[in-house]
Design a protein around this motif. Sequence first.
Motif, short mmCIF file in Angstrom:
data_model
loop_
_atom_site.label_atom_id
_atom_site.label_comp_id
_atom_site.label_asym_id
_atom_site.label_seq_id
_atom_site.Cartn_x
_atom_site.Cartn_y
_atom_site.Cartn_z
N UNK A 92 -14.64 0.65 1.98
CA UNK A 92 -13.42 0.08 2.58
C UNK A 92 -13.25 0.68 3.97
N UNK A 145 -6.61 3.63 6.31
CA UNK A 145 -5.70 2.48 6.15
C UNK A 145 -5.07 2.11 7.49
N UNK A 159 -7.92 7.46 -2.40
CA UNK A 159 -8.10 6.07 -1.95
C UNK A 159 -8.65 5.16 -3.04
N UNK A 160 -9.23 5.76 -4.10
CA UNK A 160 -9.73 4.94 -5.19
C UNK A 160 -8.64 4.12 -5.85
N UNK A 217 0.84 -1.21 0.00
CA UNK A 217 0.00 0.00 0.00
C UNK A 217 0.87 1.25 0.00
N UNK A 265 -14.69 9.61 2.20
CA UNK A 265 -14.41 9.05 0.87
C UNK A 265 -14.27 7.54 0.94
N UNK A 266 -13.46 7.10 1.92
CA UNK A 266 -13.18 5.66 2.02
C UNK A 266 -14.41 4.89 2.46
N UNK A 284 -16.71 4.30 -0.34
CA UNK A 284 -16.24 3.27 -1.27
C UNK A 284 -16.39 1.87 -0.70
N UNK A 323 -6.06 2.47 -4.53
CA UNK A 323 -5.82 1.19 -3.87
C UNK A 323 -6.94 0.21 -4.16
N UNK A 324 -8.21 0.69 -4.01
CA UNK A 324 -9.29 -0.27 -4.19
C UNK A 324 -9.44 -0.66 -5.66
N UNK A 339 -3.66 5.52 -0.83
CA UNK A 339 -4.65 5.00 0.11
C UNK A 339 -5.33 6.12 0.90
N UNK A 390 -11.19 12.21 4.11
CA UNK A 390 -10.67 10.90 3.70
C UNK A 390 -11.55 9.78 4.24
#
Lengths: 315, 197
Positions: free
Chosen positions: B147, B151, A33-34, A24, B141-142, B145, A36-37, A29, B138
């Motif tokens: 996730x 992280x 973040x798009x 990563x 956003x995550x 999605x 990484x996924x 990330x 962030x």
Amino acid sequence: MNKTKVLTPQERIGKKPDKLFLFRSCTGSIGYPGTESAVREVLIKLGIDVITDPDQTCCSGAVAGYSGYPPEASLAVTARNFAMVEKKYDADTYCFCNGCFVHISHYMHDLQTDPDKMANANAIINQWGYDYKARNNFYHVQELYYLLLDEIRALVVRPLNGLRVGCHYGCAYLLKKYGIVDDHELPTFHEQIITALGGVPVFYKERRSCCGSGAGRGFTHKESVVHPHLVRKLDSAKEEGVQLMTTVCPGCNMALDAEQPVLAAQGYGPYDIPVIDLAQLIGLAIGVDPKILGFTANTVSLQGVLEQVGLGKGA
Amino acid sequence: MSREYDRDWDPDLYKKIDKYNSVKNLEQCLQCGKCTGNCPVAAITPSYNPRAIINDILAGSTARILDSDEIWRCMKCGTCYRGCPVDISFTSLILELRFAALESGHGQKYVVPANKFVFRSMEYGINFVPGKRGMERVMKLRSDMGVEPFPKVTPEAIEQFKAIFEQTQTLRYMEKLKTDTEKPLRLSYAEGRIVNE
């Protein structure tokens, strides 16, 4: 001087891996973040087992780049991350950031060719039960896309309908110069991937030039150097009618995307060229849910691009 | 500006500059100038000249390199290395020059503000962790999605990451940079001309 410059992806990677460790990256990330996924989804669609581990830390390349500290710490960080992968998974590692790629390759090379550096790094990480032996290989995912180009082409369900795509290779992958999957002076393998997805690759003038970010834009080198350079790059892309730019480095992605409003405020442009990762574009074409691809993180809207591939609303 | 005398020059400078042995082959330079012709920074700022910097180092000129702001222009794109017929890694040379400049007390202003990212990465184990407002963005956003909101890095990994920086004296080195008094850069250039002689 007799080192091989260009390898075919078969020579470089060999056959398609069953499993891989995905390294990563920070910007890929967090800020975008798009990325990484998207990489993860594309690899899963290609039938590869993707491993990530929260025990992996930053590659420490970027911090080494702008803080002026000597390399010992970063060598040990690299040794720790890869000793962890060796110990737990024994798989080859793939990263999706050019910055990670160049720094880690550089440090790995140093560790493998200089016994003193290896001994120093291992002396530090031994206290946690790690021992780096450099058993596994390290690649960038773009090399894997190139290896699996035919499989990607077969998976396309949402062709790009002649979208004009300008590729940005980023400096750091081509900077390896020897033993990479394309010629470092005139690479074309991204264009081959774009064509496979049904897009039209655009060879704009400043295609190979830098995004200006490096590590430490605004600190170790000033914006007064970066902005005129970016203007040149984006101008030439605009001239050729580039509708979308792809990168393979979240750092470049940030520099090219997030700087466009700044440049507009200075009276340049407006460019309105959305910038996404190559994995996000592949994901879009092979039918990954656009929500997972995370286009909302982008500064420049992708609405036009999504309409062209037949995704009017949502996303 | 004080005058430069040839007795100040050091013929072994190129060996001393390459302290971490990352360039290795500087004396092979052909002075062909491909690095400069390819350089995007030199195209904008003519006073920045990689070929001339190598020439000065090989000649042993110690004065005009470390305390000018030329070495703080490089974007590290590596186009110089890509074009180089003898594979001199000029980007590595720039890093070595920056280490040497910091050691002699020049150029802290370029790295000390950036060091906050390094200290911040000690807390999280990853770099570029945003502040409070950025963090909310962030996480949204995550989460959208599907996730994990941020992280994850294990506490052990963060601790080991920090320990590496402590045990290699890197954190102490950076703390010292903060408190050192900076010697001003003697020369600065703009658009190819010296502006503050």
